[in-house]
Design an enzyme around this catalytic site. Structure first.
Site, PDB file in Angstrom:
ATOM      1  N   TYR A 121       5.081  34.511   2.926  1.00 22.18           N
ATOM      2  CA  TYR A 121       4.161  33.801   2.041  1.00 22.18           C
ATOM      3  C   TYR A 121       2.750  34.253   2.386  1.00 22.18           C
ATOM      4  O   TYR A 121       2.384  34.334   3.566  1.00 22.18           O
ATOM      5  CB  TYR A 121       4.302  32.289   2.255  1.00 22.18           C
ATOM      6  CG  TYR A 121       3.307  31.456   1.470  1.00 22.18           C
ATOM      7  CD1 TYR A 121       3.409  31.312   0.093  1.00 22.18           C
ATOM      8  CD2 TYR A 121       2.254  30.802   2.121  1.00 22.18           C
ATOM      9  CE1 TYR A 121       2.497  30.538  -0.614  1.00 22.18           C
ATOM     10  CE2 TYR A 121       1.345  30.031   1.417  1.00 22.18           C
ATOM     11  CZ  TYR A 121       1.472  29.904   0.052  1.00 22.18           C
ATOM     12  OH  TYR A 121       0.562  29.144  -0.645  1.00 22.18           O
ATOM     13  N   ASP A 160      -0.739  40.314   7.443  1.00 24.07           N
ATOM     14  CA  ASP A 160      -1.224  38.961   7.171  1.00 24.07           C
ATOM     15  C   ASP A 160      -1.054  38.165   8.465  1.00 24.07           C
ATOM     16  O   ASP A 160       0.037  37.677   8.781  1.00 24.07           O
ATOM     17  CB  ASP A 160      -0.429  38.335   6.028  1.00 24.07           C
ATOM     18  CG  ASP A 160      -0.923  36.925   5.700  1.00 24.07           C
ATOM     19  OD1 ASP A 160      -1.683  36.354   6.522  1.00 24.07           O
ATOM     20  OD2 ASP A 160      -0.545  36.400   4.649  1.00 24.07           O
ATOM     21  N   LYS A 183      -6.820  30.033   9.664  1.00 20.02           N
ATOM     22  CA  LYS A 183      -6.289  28.999  10.561  1.00 20.02           C
ATOM     23  C   LYS A 183      -7.075  28.931  11.875  1.00 20.02           C
ATOM     24  O   LYS A 183      -8.155  28.352  11.910  1.00 20.02           O
ATOM     25  CB  LYS A 183      -4.786  29.207  10.781  1.00 20.02           C
ATOM     26  CG  LYS A 183      -4.000  29.074   9.450  1.00 20.02           C
ATOM     27  CD  LYS A 183      -2.519  28.949   9.674  1.00 20.02           C
ATOM     28  CE  LYS A 183      -1.706  29.028   8.394  1.00 20.02           C
ATOM     29  NZ  LYS A 183      -1.595  27.798   7.642  1.00 20.02           N
TER      30      LYS A 183
END
Ligand code: HOZ
Length: 428
Positions: free
Chosen positions: A144, A239, A267
């Site tokens: 994702y 990613d 994050k």
């Protein structure tokens, strides 16, 4: 078995938000029951709206590697706020953070700050397309990369067919700019490059997948990705929104010794505040406006509060020489207690872990790709999740998500986790 206060809050929230939440997984639909509404958090714990305390393995889905409300991060954000929340103009601390990111992740020669991981991925792939002059992006099923239209896709029938939208509202024409392959399948990757190599702008992946649960890469898969992209003039995009600063100071690329062309971060990089980063090779980033023709911008990009939180967080990671060894030890201990509790219950469960990311998969096969993950007994996971919650442990409310250990998890939280796991597995 959620508290009555949360149940009331959830009923009210559903009148204003679709499903009562601002991000679907929070609604607990994947596990059943009602989400715990959070009142506050500190260290390795969350407190629900009814005052009940939980050991937290959600960690805001990754950012909270220092634990919640770390005093240094709190102080940095408080001080930044007294200087104004946002200016829409450059600041010195943005470059300080960029220098620190480049020190920890040396492949990040140049970078651009955004407000979220989704935006960072969109920026990285736009510049990859602008740099190569090619349209096709390759992703892997089960990875994702945020909410961009062309990435909300799954594989169509047959190997490496164009992506098929997984969300209503994504036009088929846009989904068709993305090709989807099985994770960890080197042969499929080689076949795709042999057939379509000159059309491929970039291959993007989670170098350890967190978004189908924790799935590590086969070493030869990462090696093949690096050599095939280089040989065909495509860019390799890691990613690392989830893995960056988590699996090592320099992220998965340090841990596995593979240098991508571009990296996305988020994050932990924002210390719990909204911050994304994309960056990498200076010759590629030179294509980004105003240096080059690839447009990308944002009012809150490089927001001073998020930058202050990120700087405070990354400085702790840089300056504490035992940080990652201690995190590894406590994560390994969590893995052990979950594995032992699962074994004692007689259930077929694979506890998969890389560093401080881990997942108990309710299946009898090792999970290497989405096809394996799809064999999980998600109903059993839901019962286990409810059991953990009843015992005071908050695990991510979906089988296909990673749990996160922070440096604030200690012997006490481990003991509480072991007791909860023993009961929850036995009751599944
Ligand atoms: N992107 C997260 C799932 N992998 C969900 C984030 C959230 O709901 O906060």
């Amino acid at each position: 078995m959620t508290d009555r206060v949360s149940a009331d809050l959830f009923r009210h929230a559903q009148q204003r938000f679709p499903g009562g939440v601002n991000s679907p997984v929070r609604a607990f639909r994947a596990v059943g029951g009602t989400p715990v509404f959070v009142d506050r958090a500190a260290g390795a714990h969350l407190w629900g709206a009814d005052g009940r305390r939980y050991v937290d393995y959600v960690g805001s889905w990754g950012p909270m590697i220092l634990g919640h409300a770390h005093p240094g991060v709190v102080q940095a954000v408080q001080q930044a706020m007294t200087r104004g929340a946002s200016y829409g103009a450059p600041t010195a601390i943005e470059t300080e953070l960029a220098d620190l990111v480049a020190e920890l992740v040396p492949s990040m020669q140049m970078m651009r700050f955004t407000s979220s991981g989704t935006e960072a991925v969109m920026g990285a792939l736009r510049v990859a397309r602008g740099f190569t002059g090619r349209d096709l992006v390759v992703k892997f099923e089960g990875c994702y990369h945020g909410g961009a239209d062309y990435l909300l896709v799954k594989a169509g029938s047959g190997l490496a067919t164009f992506g098929v939208p997984t969300s209503a509202g994504v036009p088929a024409a846009i989904a068709s700019t993305c090709l989807v392959l099985p994770y960890n399948d080197r042969a499929a990757l080689e076949a795709l490059f042999a057939a379509r190599g000159p059309e491929i702008a970039a291959v993007i992946l989670e170098p350890v997948v967190g978004n189908m649960g924790t799935v590590p890469p086969h070493p030869e898969f990462l090696g093949a990705l690096r050599s095939l992209t280089a040989a065909h003039g495509a860019l390799l995009v890691f990613d690392e929104v989830m893995t960056g600063f988590r699996l090592a100071r320099g992220g998965a690329q340090e841990r596995f010794g593979i240098t991508p062309d571009l990296t996305t971060l988020g994050k932990i990089a924002g210390g719990g505040l909204p911050l994304g980063i994309y960056g990498g090779r200076a010759d590629v980033l030179a294509k980004v406006a105003p240096l080059g023709p690839v447009y990308q911008a944002g009012t809150l990009s490089g927001n001073p509060l998020a930058v202050a939180a990120g700087l405070a967080t990354l400085r702790v990671l840089r300056d504490d020489p035992t940080f990652y060894a201690r995190l590894e030890a406590s994560s390994s201990a969590v893995e052990t207690v979950l594995r032992e509790a699962a074994r004692a219950s007689g259930r077929a469960v694979q506890v998969q872990r890389t560093g401080s990311m881990l997942t108990p998969f309710f299946t009898d096969r090792v999970v290497n790709c989405w096809e394996d993950a799809a064999t999980c007994d998600t109903a059993a996971f839901g019962r286990w999740h409810a059991g953990m919650l009843a015992e005071g442990v908050m695990w991510p409310p979906a089988q296909f998500e990673a749990g996160f250990v922070s440096i604030a998890h200690d012997d006490d939280t481990l003991e509480a986790t072991a007791k909860a796991a023993a009961r929850a597995f036995a009751a599944v």
